[in-house]
Design an enzyme around this catalytic site. Structure first.
Site, PDB file in Angstrom:
ATOM      1  N   ASP A  91       0.864  -1.176   0.000  1.00  0.00           N
ATOM      2  CA  ASP A  91       0.000   0.000   0.000  1.00  0.00           C
ATOM      3  C   ASP A  91       0.906   1.233   0.000  1.00  0.00           C
ATOM      4  OD1 ASP A  91       0.926   0.266   2.540  1.00  0.00           O
ATOM      5  OD2 ASP A  91      -0.943  -0.224   3.531  1.00  0.00           O
ATOM      6  N   GLY A  94      -0.740   5.998   2.102  1.00  0.00           N
ATOM      7  CA  GLY A  94      -1.879   6.915   2.136  1.00  0.00           C
ATOM      8  C   GLY A  94      -2.824   6.658   3.290  1.00  0.00           C
ATOM      9  N   ASP A 273      -8.251  -7.314   1.206  1.00  0.00           N
ATOM     10  CA  ASP A 273      -7.261  -7.526   2.267  1.00  0.00           C
ATOM     11  C   ASP A 273      -7.876  -7.032   3.560  1.00  0.00           C
ATOM     12  OD1 ASP A 273      -5.621  -4.902   3.480  1.00  0.00           O
ATOM     13  OD2 ASP A 273      -6.755  -4.499   1.661  1.00  0.00           O
ATOM     14  N   CYS A 311     -11.840 -29.294   8.932  1.00  0.00           N
ATOM     15  CA  CYS A 311     -10.872 -28.292   8.447  1.00  0.00           C
ATOM     16  C   CYS A 311      -9.496 -28.947   8.341  1.00  0.00           C
ATOM     17  CB  CYS A 311     -10.817 -27.104   9.410  1.00  0.00           C
ATOM     18  SG  CYS A 311      -9.525 -25.909   8.987  1.00  0.00           S
ATOM     19  N   CYS A 313      -6.538 -27.273   8.129  1.00  0.00           N
ATOM     20  CA  CYS A 313      -5.444 -26.340   8.438  1.00  0.00           C
ATOM     21  C   CYS A 313      -4.472 -26.986   9.433  1.00  0.00           C
ATOM     22  CB  CYS A 313      -6.004 -25.035   9.007  1.00  0.00           C
ATOM     23  SG  CYS A 313      -6.376 -25.100  10.780  1.00  0.00           S
ATOM     24  N   CYS A 316      -6.083 -27.466  12.979  1.00  0.00           N
ATOM     25  CA  CYS A 316      -7.175 -28.449  13.092  1.00  0.00           C
ATOM     26  C   CYS A 316      -6.725 -29.876  12.816  1.00  0.00           C
ATOM     27  CB  CYS A 316      -8.323 -28.079  12.150  1.00  0.00           C
ATOM     28  SG  CYS A 316      -9.190 -26.583  12.677  1.00  0.00           S
ATOM     29  N   HIS A 342      -5.171 -20.875  11.362  1.00  0.00           N
ATOM     30  CA  HIS A 342      -6.526 -21.374  11.080  1.00  0.00           C
ATOM     31  C   HIS A 342      -7.341 -20.305  10.348  1.00  0.00           C
ATOM     32  CE1 HIS A 342     -10.497 -23.170  11.465  1.00  0.00           C
ATOM     33  NE2 HIS A 342     -10.894 -21.952  11.807  1.00  0.00           N
TER      34      HIS A 342
END
Length: 380
Positions: A91, A94, A273, A311, A313, A316, A342
């Protein structure tokens, strides 16, 4: 070097791919926020690869203050510095014009800041922002803008947006010059412009028309999720997105919750984002298909199940709610790390599901089911 190709449309929702010098981004996409070139919560770039991250987002202002963009350039640019070979968006600094309101003064030439770290004076204008981002050598650089408060009065917002449009012209000229320099690390750096205008649809639309004529690599809608209601945000998107080029990616900055993302996709947004997944994770708040769960709740003390059953991940696959709750209570960093992993996995997986639903022409059905599941209250 970029090309944007729409693969499928469902209403205004777009399923597309965006080719960059650091790889092709499949959209809609959620960018994982690593403000200071790292995701807060002890998440490594290796972790990011493992949870399906496509784009990492870093903050120009923060990296300029520490370690210094010249340091990052000497280390070979942000990709080498953080050992990440996929796209990075930076970014422009700003947003700090908005968030550091008490520490800054805005002039036509740019913004005078005081560093939030050591109080030293910093000046940043369009040219400085482009120079810093060129030193960082990110894939996508954001134009330098002012993000006016959503409650600012109309005359202030109009003057601010006019200045942001003038700054964008300066950004474009400076970016072209930097990309032609011999010592520039990423000579294919892309520039996205930012639409502003608070919650005034006519100012937003007029600004969108002005910046669309500038033939940029992509277009963002900024200045939302800064105090206005969700309804106002969705209304602004409905009004303004049709005036941004459809053959270029659109990015809704700093948004948001899973529901915000689903609503944004429906209104034609490609890039998102937000700090929510990592920030909430660090406080033990985890996202599931049944809504948000607060793992600090006493009822999880003896709960042997994973955060979300089914899940895949890293948290998990191996750890129980009871164990992660214990880690959080004991202030063990691993607890934070597992929750952040997660949450980012949940977001990245949701984006993959959105892309698949769009490909199969069933996004509306997917959105409805996902929102109903998350609002069911089954999590807590």
């Amino acid at each position: 070097m970029s090309s944007y190709r729409i693969l499928k449309l469902e209403g205004r929702a777009k399923r597309a791919e965006f080719q960059t010098v650091h790889g092709t981004i499949q959209t809609p996409v959620f960018m994982n926020v690593g403000t200071a070139a790292a995701i807060k919560g002890a998440v490594s770039t290796e972790d990011l690869e493992g949870i399906g991250t496509q784009v990492e987002l870093s903050n120009t202002y923060h990296l300029h203050v520490r370690p210094g963009d010249e340091v990052v350039k000497k280390m070979g640019g942000i990709h080498k510095f953080m050992s990440w070979n996929k796209p990075v968006l930076t970014d422009s600094g700003g947003f700090q014009v908005f968030s550091l309101a008490t520490l800054r003064k805005i002039k036509e030439e740019g913004v005078y800041f005081r560093s939030h770290v050591d109080g030293r004076k910093i000046f940043m204008g369009p040219e400085e922002s482009m120079q810093i981002q060129s030193n960082l050598a990110s894939t996508i650089a954001m134009a330098f803008d002012e993000c006016p408060s959503s409650v600012a009065d109309r005359s202030y917002v109009q003057a601010s947006v006019d200045r942001t449009a003038r700054w964008l012209e300066r950004c474009k000229i400076k970016m072209a010059e930097l990309n032609s320099r011999e010592d520039t690390i990423n000579k294919n750096q892309l520039l996205f412009g930012i639409n502003q205008g608070a919650i005034y649809p006519d100012i937003r639309i007029d600004h969108a028309k002005r910046i669309s004529e500038m033939e940029l690599d992509g277009y963002a809608v900024g200045g939302l999720a800064v105090g206005e209601s969700h309804e106002e945000m969705y209304h602004i998107l409905e009004e303004v997105v049709p005036y941004l080029p459809q053959d270029k990616p659109t990015y809704l900055m700093g948004v948001g919750t899973p529901a915000n993302i689903l609503e944004g996709v429906e209104r034609g947004i490609d890039f998102f984002d937000c700090v929510y997944p990592s920030r909430n994770g660090r406080h033990g708040h985890v996202y599931t298909n049944q809504g948000k769960r607060n793992l600090l709740n006493a009822k999880y003390e003896l709960d042997g199940r994973p955060i979300e059953e089914g899940c895949d991940c890293p948290a998990c696959r191996r750890y129980s709610r009871a164990y992660i709750r214990h880690l959080l209570k004991a202030k063990e960093m691993l607890g934070m790390r597992l929750c952040v992993l997660h949450n980012l996995y949940f977001y990245n997986t949701m984006m993959a599901e959105i892309r698949q639903a769009l490909e199969e022409g069933r996004f509306a059905e997917y959105k409805k089911a996902k929102l109903e599941g998350m609002a069911s209250g089954g999590a807590d």
